[in-house]
Design a protein around this motif. Structure first.
Motif, PDB file in Angstrom:
ATOM      1  N   SER A 182     -20.173  22.945 -29.385  1.00  0.00           N
ATOM      2  CA  SER A 182     -20.473  21.526 -29.566  1.00  0.00           C
ATOM      3  C   SER A 182     -20.044  20.717 -28.346  1.00  0.00           C
ATOM      4  O   SER A 182     -20.782  19.849 -27.873  1.00  0.00           O
ATOM      5  N   ILE A 220     -22.653  18.508 -26.260  1.00  0.00           N
ATOM      6  CA  ILE A 220     -22.472  17.060 -26.266  1.00  0.00           C
ATOM      7  C   ILE A 220     -22.344  16.520 -24.848  1.00  0.00           C
ATOM      8  O   ILE A 220     -22.757  15.393 -24.552  1.00  0.00           O
ATOM      9  N   SER A 229     -25.808  15.984 -23.815  1.00  0.00           N
ATOM     10  CA  SER A 229     -26.414  14.919 -24.613  1.00  0.00           C
ATOM     11  C   SER A 229     -25.934  13.550 -24.153  1.00  0.00           C
ATOM     12  O   SER A 229     -26.720  12.606 -24.037  1.00  0.00           O
ATOM     13  N   TYR A 281     -25.597   8.156 -30.156  1.00  0.00           N
ATOM     14  CA  TYR A 281     -25.244   8.351 -31.558  1.00  0.00           C
ATOM     15  C   TYR A 281     -26.479   8.555 -32.424  1.00  0.00           C
ATOM     16  O   TYR A 281     -26.439   9.298 -33.413  1.00  0.00           O
ATOM     17  N   LYS A 312     -29.111  10.162 -31.532  1.00  0.00           N
ATOM     18  CA  LYS A 312     -29.466  11.580 -31.370  1.00  0.00           C
ATOM     19  C   LYS A 312     -28.585  12.466 -32.238  1.00  0.00           C
ATOM     20  O   LYS A 312     -29.043  13.459 -32.807  1.00  0.00           O
ATOM     21  N   ARG A 313     -27.321  12.115 -32.354  1.00  0.00           N
ATOM     22  CA  ARG A 313     -26.415  12.897 -33.206  1.00  0.00           C
ATOM     23  C   ARG A 313     -26.804  12.756 -34.672  1.00  0.00           C
ATOM     24  O   ARG A 313     -26.826  13.731 -35.412  1.00  0.00           O
ATOM     25  N   ARG A 337     -29.959  14.591 -35.418  1.00  0.00           N
ATOM     26  CA  ARG A 337     -29.748  16.041 -35.429  1.00  0.00           C
ATOM     27  C   ARG A 337     -29.063  16.514 -36.709  1.00  0.00           C
ATOM     28  O   ARG A 337     -29.408  17.579 -37.246  1.00  0.00           O
ATOM     29  N   GLU A 339     -16.129  16.816 -36.272  1.00  0.00           N
ATOM     30  CA  GLU A 339     -17.235  16.621 -35.333  1.00  0.00           C
ATOM     31  C   GLU A 339     -17.535  15.136 -35.139  1.00  0.00           C
ATOM     32  O   GLU A 339     -17.695  14.668 -34.005  1.00  0.00           O
ATOM     33  N   PHE A 340     -17.604  14.400 -36.228  1.00  0.00           N
ATOM     34  CA  PHE A 340     -17.947  12.983 -36.114  1.00  0.00           C
ATOM     35  C   PHE A 340     -16.834  12.185 -35.442  1.00  0.00           C
ATOM     36  O   PHE A 340     -17.105  11.165 -34.799  1.00  0.00           O
ATOM     37  N   TYR A 378     -17.743  12.627 -31.922  1.00  0.00           N
ATOM     38  CA  TYR A 378     -18.937  11.842 -31.581  1.00  0.00           C
ATOM     39  C   TYR A 378     -18.605  10.356 -31.433  1.00  0.00           C
ATOM     40  O   TYR A 378     -19.100   9.689 -30.518  1.00  0.00           O
ATOM     41  N   THR A 391     -34.678  10.530 -34.982  1.00  0.00           N
ATOM     42  CA  THR A 391     -33.980  10.067 -33.791  1.00  0.00           C
ATOM     43  C   THR A 391     -34.695   8.879 -33.157  1.00  0.00           C
ATOM     44  O   THR A 391     -34.059   7.893 -32.771  1.00  0.00           O
TER      45      THR A 391
END
Length: 429
Positions: free
Chosen positions: A50, A54, A57, A68, A70-71, A74, A138-139, A142, A327
């Protein structure tokens, strides 16, 4: 064409690493053997991957919200579907659910809101599946990247992540559970991305910080609620970082025999979301034990194969079809909605305009090059011209420098010839 697009967007070797991670997690949850008793390590390998992804990204994002979006695009489609299926199975067969794993529909609905917002409302809720804890981590990662990009610090993202992780490490009690012990794995992945892009000094700094922080966790016995931090975890960080670099650097050398493994990596996200509680319910319903060879074979091969088929359906029918549209919708809702505007509405808006009326913004008269010629952006509202003029050459004189305040004077003989035809106009629309 589809294969070429897929090849350009995905790395087969990275997908193979994803496959190794999810297989590791599946074996940990379903096969009761000592060799598979460190399932969190599969998730940690996911975190390295990840961090690597990232980094690219964030680099390609036009803004913090674009990143964000895009996240969200996804992660949300598979999360919504797999969370719904898990909740549905638990509601239909509550007797198969493990104690404490029961779920109400309101908890599922709030999960979709709580994860991307880091539960900003501070409402107690249950995750649809026990494996969703990693999405909370993960968040957090992000949101940190989102804030740094919003502050205009995208080019210093890795250095800032290192600084914040070090600060949290030295200021947090070793007896207090936090998500900070996972961040060295994100740092390692981002460092691999920096190394691949030729930023050697930045990569060495990041890898040094990741290894040092992990060593700090090991020496001072930092608490971790899932699996105790031990030397094996540090070994995974080292080996996982090396594996990510080799996968990124030598992806083109991977034999085609690895492509089936990469397929499991492609569907690894929905497979991860659906596997734990639903798999346990299937084992409970089929009365599969833990001792006999037949039971172990069912747990190691039959059950994963069934879950892979569900994950593939989610990927093929939902995830692959909705990631890009969602997205685009989140990143720029107005532009996305305009493309679905009915043709009748477009014709009506054109009819409402005065023929020959050209918007002032389409002629950037103030943007002159050093030779005094207007640097036209080739954007003329031809759709506003009468249809009879669209097929004729349109001669637009270059404005004089004296009228625009630019350097040099424009020669009256220099004229920009912009030809727009009816066919081109229809194609652009």
């Amino acid at each position: 064409m589809e294969k070429a697009s897929l090849k350009s967007e995905r790395s087969v070797a990275i997908d193979c690493l994803r496959a190794v991670s999810i297989i590791w997690v599946l074996l940990y949850h379903f096969v009761p053997l000592q060799v598979f008793n460190r399932g969190t390590f599969g998730v940690l390998l996911f975190f390295i991957i990840s961090g690597y992804c990232i980094a690219f990204s964030a680099e390609s994002s036009q803004s913090a919200w674009h990143f964000y979006a895009k996240r969200l695009g996804r992660l949300l489609p598979a999360l919504i579907v797999c969370g719904f299926l898990t909740t549905l199975f638990k509601r239909l067969a509550p007797d198969l659910v493990e104690p404490g794993r029961g779920l109400e529909w309101v908890h599922y609905a709030y999960t979709i809101v709580a994860l991307p917002t880091l539960n900003v409302l501070q409402i107690n809720y249950k995750l649809p599946d026990g494996a969703y804890w990693s999405l909370q981590v993960e968040f957090q990662f992000y949101v940190f990247c989102f804030l740094m990009i919003a502050l205009g610090l995208k080019q210093r993202l890795l250095a800032l992540l290192c600084a914040v992780t070090i600060f949290r490490t030295v200021t947090t009690s070793t007896d207090f559970y936090t998500s900070n012990d996972f961040f060295p794995f994100f740092i390692a992945g981002m460092s691999v991305a920096a190394l691949v892009r030729g930023r050697t000094r930045e990569a060495i700094l990041g890898i040094s910080v990741a290894f040092s922080v992990e060593l700090y966790h090991l020496i001072f016995h930092v608490k971790q609620p899932s699996v105790p931090i031990e030397m094996y975890r540090s070994l995974l960080l080292w080996c996982g970082t090396a594996a990510a670099y080799l996968a990124a650097r030598y992806d083109h050398l991977l034999p085609r025999a690895f492509h089936p493994l990469a397929f499991i990596g492609v569907i690894s996200y929905p497979l991860y979301l659906i596997h734990q509680d639903v798999g346990t319910m299937i084992l409970q319903r089929a009365h599969v034990g833990r001792e006999s060879t037949a039971d172990l074979l069912f747990r190691a091969f039959v059950l994963p194969a069934f879950l892979i088929s569900i994950a593939w359906l989610v990927y093929a029918l939902v995830e692959r079809r909705t990631i890009k549209p969602l997205t685009a919708l989140l990143a720029n809702s107005r532009a996305w909605l305009c493309q679905w505007q009915p043709a009748s509405a477009i014709r009506a808006s054109h009819a409402a305009e005065r023929p020959g009326d050209v918007a002032r913004r389409d002629f950037p008269v103030g943007d002159l090059r050093s030779d005094g010629i207007v640097s036209w952006k080739a954007r003329v509202a031809v759709r506003l011209l009468p249809s009879g003029l669209r097929s004729r050459p349109l001669l637009l004189p270059t404005p004089a420098a004296g009228l625009t305040g630019a350097r040099g004077a424009a020669s009256p003989a220099k004229i920009e010839h912009l030809v727009y035809t009816e066919g081109q106009d229809q194609k652009n629309q």
